[in-house]
Design an enzyme around this catalytic site. Structure first.
Site, PDB file in Angstrom:
ATOM      1  N   TRP A 176       1.192  -0.985   0.387  1.00 15.17           N
ATOM      2  CA  TRP A 176      -0.213  -0.334   0.187  1.00 15.17           C
ATOM      3  C   TRP A 176       0.843   0.851  -0.337  1.00 15.17           C
ATOM      4  CZ3 TRP A 176      -3.413   1.777   4.294  1.00 15.17           C
ATOM      5  CH2 TRP A 176      -4.486   2.658   4.170  1.00 15.17           C
ATOM      6  N   ASP A 218       1.420  -9.131  -1.454  1.00 13.34           N
ATOM      7  CA  ASP A 218       0.017  -8.280  -1.457  1.00 13.34           C
ATOM      8  C   ASP A 218       0.263  -7.294  -1.961  1.00 13.34           C
ATOM      9  OD1 ASP A 218      -2.607  -8.749  -0.357  1.00 13.34           O
ATOM     10  OD2 ASP A 218      -2.120  -6.576   0.589  1.00 13.34           O
ATOM     11  N   TYR A 264      -4.608   0.336  -4.874  1.00 17.22           N
ATOM     12  CA  TYR A 264      -2.886   1.164  -4.342  1.00 17.22           C
ATOM     13  C   TYR A 264      -3.149   2.022  -5.450  1.00 17.22           C
ATOM     14  CZ  TYR A 264      -3.219  -2.497  -0.329  1.00 17.22           C
ATOM     15  OH  TYR A 264      -4.432  -3.405   0.773  1.00 17.22           O
ATOM     16  N   GLN A 284      -8.022 -11.535   5.376  1.00 14.88           N
ATOM     17  CA  GLN A 284      -6.425 -10.367   5.540  1.00 14.88           C
ATOM     18  C   GLN A 284      -7.798  -9.405   6.535  1.00 14.88           C
ATOM     19  OE1 GLN A 284      -4.895  -7.389   3.382  1.00 14.88           O
ATOM     20  NE2 GLN A 284      -4.040  -9.200   2.484  1.00 14.88           N
ATOM     21  N   TYR A 340      -2.857  -7.523   7.932  1.00 13.24           N
ATOM     22  CA  TYR A 340      -2.777  -6.053   7.541  1.00 13.24           C
ATOM     23  C   TYR A 340      -2.059  -4.933   8.856  1.00 13.24           C
ATOM     24  CZ  TYR A 340      -7.549  -3.884   7.748  1.00 13.24           C
ATOM     25  OH  TYR A 340      -8.454  -3.712   7.338  1.00 13.24           O
TER      26      TYR A 340
HETATM   27  P1  NDP Z   1       2.392  -1.802   8.384  1.00 14.48           P
HETATM   28  O1  NDP Z   1       2.179  -1.714   8.989  1.00 14.48           O
HETATM   29  O2  NDP Z   1       3.435  -2.557   7.739  1.00 14.48           O
HETATM   30  O3  NDP Z   1       3.249  -0.292   8.494  1.00 14.48           O
HETATM   31  C1  NDP Z   1       4.262   0.116   6.757  1.00 14.48           C
HETATM   32  C2  NDP Z   1       5.343   1.384   7.816  1.00 14.48           C
HETATM   33  O4  NDP Z   1       5.612   0.817   8.297  1.00 14.48           O
HETATM   34  C3  NDP Z   1       5.707   2.205   6.562  1.00 14.48           C
HETATM   35  O5  NDP Z   1       5.875   2.885   6.715  1.00 14.48           O
HETATM   36  C4  NDP Z   1       7.407   1.391   6.844  1.00 14.48           C
HETATM   37  O6  NDP Z   1       8.759   2.115   6.524  1.00 14.48           O
HETATM   38  C5  NDP Z   1       7.251   0.839   7.998  1.00 14.48           C
HETATM   39  N1  NDP Z   1       8.311  -0.385   8.503  1.00 14.48           N
HETATM   40  C6  NDP Z   1       7.903  -1.416   7.163  1.00 14.48           C
HETATM   41  N2  NDP Z   1       9.465  -2.044   8.324  1.00 14.48           N
HETATM   42  C7  NDP Z   1      10.017  -1.584   9.635  1.00 14.48           C
HETATM   43  C8  NDP Z   1      10.422  -1.947  10.635  1.00 14.48           C
HETATM   44  N3  NDP Z   1      11.286  -3.688  10.724  1.00 14.48           N
HETATM   45  N4  NDP Z   1      10.828  -1.054  11.299  1.00 14.48           N
HETATM   46  C9  NDP Z   1      10.104   0.465  11.170  1.00 14.48           C
HETATM   47  N5  NDP Z   1       9.163   0.828  10.576  1.00 14.48           N
HETATM   48  C10 NDP Z   1       9.144   0.281   9.677  1.00 14.48           C
HETATM   49  O7  NDP Z   1       1.185  -0.761   7.576  1.00 14.48           O
HETATM   50  P2  NDP Z   1       0.195  -0.877   5.852  1.00 14.48           P
HETATM   51  O8  NDP Z   1      -1.023   0.175   6.286  1.00 14.48           O
HETATM   52  O9  NDP Z   1       1.437  -0.887   4.605  1.00 14.48           O
HETATM   53  O10 NDP Z   1      -0.176  -2.667   6.390  1.00 14.48           O
HETATM   54  C11 NDP Z   1       1.086  -2.574   5.792  1.00 14.48           C
HETATM   55  C12 NDP Z   1       0.180  -3.764   4.293  1.00 14.48           C
HETATM   56  O11 NDP Z   1      -1.278  -4.232   4.436  1.00 14.48           O
HETATM   57  C13 NDP Z   1      -0.018  -2.577   3.244  1.00 14.48           C
HETATM   58  O12 NDP Z   1       1.388  -2.187   2.285  1.00 14.48           O
HETATM   59  C14 NDP Z   1      -1.237  -3.212   2.482  1.00 14.48           C
HETATM   60  O13 NDP Z   1      -0.237  -4.549   1.542  1.00 14.48           O
HETATM   61  C15 NDP Z   1      -2.027  -4.959   3.517  1.00 14.48           C
HETATM   62  N6  NDP Z   1      -3.116  -3.817   3.369  1.00 14.48           N
HETATM   63  C16 NDP Z   1      -4.920  -4.416   3.047  1.00 14.48           C
HETATM   64  C17 NDP Z   1      -5.496  -3.597   3.776  1.00 14.48           C
HETATM   65  C18 NDP Z   1      -6.363  -4.367   3.073  1.00 14.48           C
HETATM   66  O14 NDP Z   1      -7.758  -3.796   3.736  1.00 14.48           O
HETATM   67  N7  NDP Z   1      -7.198  -5.167   3.568  1.00 14.48           N
HETATM   68  C19 NDP Z   1      -5.344  -2.602   4.920  1.00 14.48           C
HETATM   69  C20 NDP Z   1      -4.217  -1.491   4.918  1.00 14.48           C
HETATM   70  C21 NDP Z   1      -3.333  -2.760   4.441  1.00 14.48           C
HETATM   71  P3  NDP Z   1       9.648   2.625   4.956  1.00 14.48           P
HETATM   72  O15 NDP Z   1       8.466   2.308   3.770  1.00 14.48           O
HETATM   73  O16 NDP Z   1      10.055   3.520   5.130  1.00 14.48           O
HETATM   74  O17 NDP Z   1       9.989   0.950   4.642  1.00 14.48           O
END
Ligand code: NDP
Length: 288
Positions: free
Chosen positions: A22, A50, A55, A165, A193
């Site tokens: 996302w 995913d 997105y 999910q 997620y």
């Molecule tokens: P996350 O909880 O995965 O958080 C993402 C954030 O965490 C980004 O800012 C990333 O930074 C940071 N990050 C990643 N790894 C680390 C780490 N090891 N330490 C510190 N910070 C970290 O949020 P999302 O909302 O992206 O959720 C994950 C995925 O779930 C989405 O990308 C999507 O594919 C899915 N999703 C599905 C939904 C649904 O309705 N089905 C709704 C929301 C999400 P950076 O990118 O800068 O590295």
């Protein structure tokens, strides 16, 4: 010690941490970094990617398409169809558009992004058509609560649903009360997620709590790694959860892959439960 895996009802086994996408594809200046991050994740064993037609209005799928070019066989590819495309013909068309953007001929798993007013029978019928056409390997749902899953189970193809999910992390663990046990009983993995609570953007408390930090220090790990290890924690065998953190920064991708090797012990889990107690009653599903 083998790394934790999740087994889908159709017997596909996948490492319990994958990669979310996302917000990818939203800024062209970040595209190279996003492609590089996803490829690095694959190199490190984060095989599930995913994405969703929603997105970036399809641009996230294009980023994924570029990242997996030439390595399709390594990837367990998941995309999601919008509820506005949940009718039979619209769903077939939406899938074909996703496949084109992803540069592939098939998805491993296709999910209904959230419930729509379209009867579930019709949506599942369209998923079955896509399986027959070889365009998807399997299907599931997203943002379904227990009552939705019960209704789904009562439809003709309900037993073919591979996963649900939903939002799940230490600070947002309402599904521990009923949804997770419901799915575990049916051996249907939860795909978690926002497992990092969007790095604090969603919920700062899990990132700043001293007890979470103490567990992280004990494992010489980062808080993010502890949140992932918790999501897929030792009960993973009986209560299978697969986490899909999104990461673009190199050190985040590396940390997330390394989290597969962190095993929280009973003392850690007690400390985390004390900081963020398990739910004692039904809570409605958290969503973003
Ligand atoms: P996350 O909880 O995965 O958080 C993402 C954030 O965490 C980004 O800012 C990333 O930074 C940071 N990050 C990643 N790894 C680390 C780490 N090891 N330490 C510190 N910070 C970290 O949020 P999302 O909302 O992206 O959720 C994950 C995925 O779930 C989405 O990308 C999507 O594919 C899915 N999703 C599905 C939904 C649904 O309705 N089905 C709704 C929301 C999400 P950076 O990118 O800068 O590295």
């Amino acid at each position: 010690m083998p790394l934790p895996q999740v087994r889908f009802p159709n017997a596909r086994n996948i490492p319990a941490i994958g990669q979310g996408t996302w917000r990818m594809g939203e800024r062209s200046s970040r595209r190279n970094d996003e492609v590089r991050a996803l490829r690095m994740g694959l190199d490190l064993g984060l095989r599930l990617i995913d994405t969703a037609e929603m997105y970036g209005d399809g641009r996230s799928e294009e980023v994924v398409g570029e990242a997996i070019r030439g390595r399709r066989d390594e990837v367990f590819l998941v995309s999601k169809v919008l509820p506005s495309h949940a009718r039979h013909d619209a769903l077939i068309k939406a899938c074909e558009n996703s496949l084109r953007r992803l540069g592939t001929e098939h998805l491993d798993l296709y999910l209904l992004h959230w419930r729509s007013s379209t009867p579930l029978e019709e949506t599942l019928g369209a998923f079955e058509t896509l399986i027959a056409q070889g365009k998807i390997g399997s299907y599931g749902v997203s943002n379904f609560d227990v009552d939705d899953l019960r209704e789904l189970a009562g439809t003709p193809f309900g037993a073919h649903c591979q996963t649900n999910q939903v939002l799940y992390n230490l600070g947002s663990r309402g599904i521990d009360f009923d949804l997770l046990p419901y799915q575990a009983e049916r051996r249907m993995p939860v795909m978690a997620y926002c497992p990092l609570a969007q790095a604090g953007g969603l919920d700062d408390a899990v990132w700043t709590h001293p007890q979470v930090q103490a567990v992280a220090d004990k494992h010489r790990a980062g808080v993010g790694q502890i949140l992932l290890a918790w999501a897929i924690r030792p009960q993973w065998d009986e209560r299978p959860v697969l986490a899909i953190p999104k990461a673009v920064q190199t050190e985040h991708v590396q940390a997330n892959a390394a989290a597969l090797e962190i095993q929280l012990d009973a003392e850690d889990l007690r400390a985390l439960d004390a900081a963020f107690p398990p739910p004692q009653h039904k809570r409605s599903l958290d969503i973003v």
